[in-house]
Design a protein around this motif. Structure first.
Motif, PDB file in Angstrom:
ATOM      1  N   ARG A   1       3.676   8.204  -3.355  1.00 52.22           N
ATOM      2  CA  ARG A   1       2.876   8.783  -2.276  1.00 52.22           C
ATOM      3  C   ARG A   1       3.419   8.341  -0.921  1.00 52.22           C
ATOM      4  N   ILE A   2       3.591   9.324  -0.040  1.00 56.15           N
ATOM      5  CA  ILE A   2       4.064   9.047   1.319  1.00 56.15           C
ATOM      6  C   ILE A   2       2.983   9.358   2.335  1.00 56.15           C
ATOM      7  N   GLY A   3       1.842   9.780   1.870  1.00 55.08           N
ATOM      8  CA  GLY A   3       0.699  10.073   2.731  1.00 55.08           C
ATOM      9  C   GLY A   3      -0.535  10.253   1.868  1.00 55.08           C
ATOM     10  N   LYS A   4      -1.617  10.615   2.530  1.00 54.70           N
ATOM     11  CA  LYS A   4      -2.864  10.766   1.796  1.00 54.70           C
ATOM     12  C   LYS A   4      -2.800  11.940   0.834  1.00 54.70           C
ATOM     13  N   LYS A   5      -2.138  13.037   1.248  1.00 51.63           N
ATOM     14  CA  LYS A   5      -2.034  14.212   0.405  1.00 51.63           C
ATOM     15  C   LYS A   5      -0.595  14.605   0.126  1.00 51.63           C
ATOM     16  N   GLU A   6       0.337  13.769   0.504  1.00 51.96           N
ATOM     17  CA  GLU A   6       1.758  14.070   0.307  1.00 51.96           C
ATOM     18  C   GLU A   6       2.366  13.042  -0.638  1.00 51.96           C
ATOM     19  N   PHE A   7       3.278  13.540  -1.475  1.00 53.44           N
ATOM     20  CA  PHE A   7       3.944  12.660  -2.427  1.00 53.44           C
ATOM     21  C   PHE A   7       5.290  13.279  -2.789  1.00 53.44           C
ATOM     22  N   VAL A   8       6.133  12.470  -3.384  1.00 52.60           N
ATOM     23  CA  VAL A   8       7.427  12.924  -3.893  1.00 52.60           C
ATOM     24  C   VAL A   8       7.557  12.422  -5.321  1.00 52.60           C
TER      25      VAL A   8
ATOM     26  N   LYS B   1       0.095  22.144  -4.881  1.00 55.12           N
ATOM     27  CA  LYS B   1      -0.779  22.715  -3.866  1.00 55.12           C
ATOM     28  C   LYS B   1      -1.844  23.594  -4.521  1.00 55.12           C
TER      29      LYS B   1
END
Length: 437
Positions: free
Chosen positions: A257-264, A216
């Motif tokens: 990536r699980i979204g445009k700005k989210e990842f694991v 972040k």
């Protein structure tokens, strides 16, 4: 080079008449002995090869003798000096907005019905393996550059203004009234010179150290809890340099990536543990000021200057390669630099009209001069002769490191010669300067 028409006193010509023909016999003198051509002496220290060609035209016996002097210099043609940007101006984008939009439309048009290409390793949380040696070389080049500059400052005179950031490499400061510091109007722009330090030549540019470059963004409330280190060092750390005092997260598998700005993070449990005893490139150490040993002779000073210039080019060239793979952002209003895909959220911009932006930075793509400022200074053609205020238009400029090494005896790289104006003849006095067309 351009041709310069001069008076007949600059050469000596004998006329021989034979069978109705007029023959010319030339007795070309040396440049230094020509009366009125004292400005040619300035080419001795700047040009490796100077060619002089004389052309004569005699239309008729009644007409005057016309002589054209053509000077050809091996140095590249002079270029404009770097522009000074006021603190009230916003820095221009490296690529204009119109071209960026045109390229985006073209990229969107070509990507229709096409499979999406793979992302580069830094966007997936990985490190580019082939750039790790480059990062170590850049870091060592910076340390060697700092050590050598400390040595050169012991034997080479460098003056710095007490009121502004301008410096001058030479025994005395330049006479130009260009000070923009406090109370400059009272002093009518005159500088007050003092002894320069390392930070005056190599401008420090700091950035926040990121433990995870994909994490972040740094909020405004954490601006004092995150350490700040030199921006070049942070770029090398993100490119693969391991420093124990500045830990960073290293991934061995790309992120999911699980979204445009989210990842694991991917599961790395099945991977073998990394070998802690694996050999790593050696990192040099900075020499303390009390342990600096200055060069003992002129030959040693020249060798140190040559090495300093090589490390300067190594640091800038390697940083430019790293910036192409690891994005770096710069504020368009202030000198703030952030090494990472997006800028931080700290509202500490104090540039012109920062109240309208609530102290937020205007992030844009960085150029190399934002990360490693060259700090241009006036080029001194002759060390034994100070600059003259009336001849300012004839002098060139060079980065402070390059000018310092050049005066110490190092050879100047070709790409710095245009701004140094090595192909410009410098008049010896104001009267000769007024004759220049």
């Amino acid at each position: 080079m351009d041709s310069v028409c001069l008076h007949s006193q600059f050469s000596r010509t004998d006329f021989l008449h034979s069978k109705g023909r007029t023959c010319l016999k030339f007795d070309i003198l040396k440049c230094g002995t020509w009366q009125g051509l004292n400005s040619l002496n300035s080419f001795k220290n700047s040009c490796s090869r100077l060619t002089i060609q004389l052309n004569f035209k005699i239309p008729s016996k009644q007409s005057a003798l016309v002589q054209a002097l053509v000077i050809r210099c091996s140095s590249p043609q002079n270029a404009d000096l770097p522009r000074y940007y006021s603190k009230k101006e916003k820095k221009p984008f490296p690529i204009p907005i119109v071209e960026l939009r045109r390229a985006a439309r073209e990229r969107l048009k070509n990507s229709k019905n096409q499979p999406r290409g793979p992302c580069p390793p830094p966007k997936r949380g990985l490190v580019v393996e082939r750039l790790i040696p480059v990062a170590y070389r850049v870091l060592n080049a910076r340390i060697t550059l700092i050590n050598n500059l400390k040595k050169l400052l012991k034997v080479m005179p460098v003056n710095a203004c007490k009121w502004c950031s301008e410096i001058h490499v030479g025994p005395v400061g330049h006479p130009f009234k260009s000070c923009r510091g406090p109370r400059a109007s009272i002093r009518k722009g005159a500088h007050e010179w003092g002894e320069a330090v390392l930070q005056d030549i190599l401008v420090p540019v700091e950035a926040y150290h990121l433990y995870d470059r994909l994490g972040k963004r740094i909020p405004h409330e954490e601006r004092f809890s995150v350490p700040r280190i030199p921006a070049v060092v942070e770029l090398c750390i993100q490119a693969g340099v391991d420093l124990p005092e500045y830990p960073t997260k290293r991934r061995r598998k790309p992120i999911i990536r699980i979204g445009k700005k989210e990842f694991v993070d991917a599961d790395e449990s099945e991977l073998p543990d990394p070998d802690p005893e694996a050999p790593k490139p050696e990192i040099l150490a900075e020499i303390l000021d009390s342990e600096i040993v200055p060069p003992s002779s002129k030959e040693d000073t020249t060798l140190v200057a040559e090495e300093t210039l090589q490390e300067w080019e190594e640091m800038r060239g390697g940083a430019k390669r790293l910036m192409k793979m690891y994005p770096v952002r710069a504020c368009g209003y202030c000198p703030e630099v952030h090494v990472g895909p997006t800028g931080h959220k700290a509202q500490n911009c104090g540039a012109h009209k920062h109240q309208q932006r609530n102290g937020q930075h205007g992030w844009q793509a960085v150029v190399l001069d934002d990360l490693i400022p060259p700090k241009y200074v006036w080029h001194l053609p002759d060390v034994n002769k100070p600059l003259e205020r009336e001849l300012r238009n004839f002098y060139g400029q060079a980065p402070a490191v390059v000018e310092l090494c050049a005066q110490a005896g190092a050879s100047v790289p070709e790409h710095y010669k245009p701004t140094m104006r090595l192909d410009v003849g410098i008049p010896t006095d104001v009267r000769e300067a007024e004759m220049v067309v």
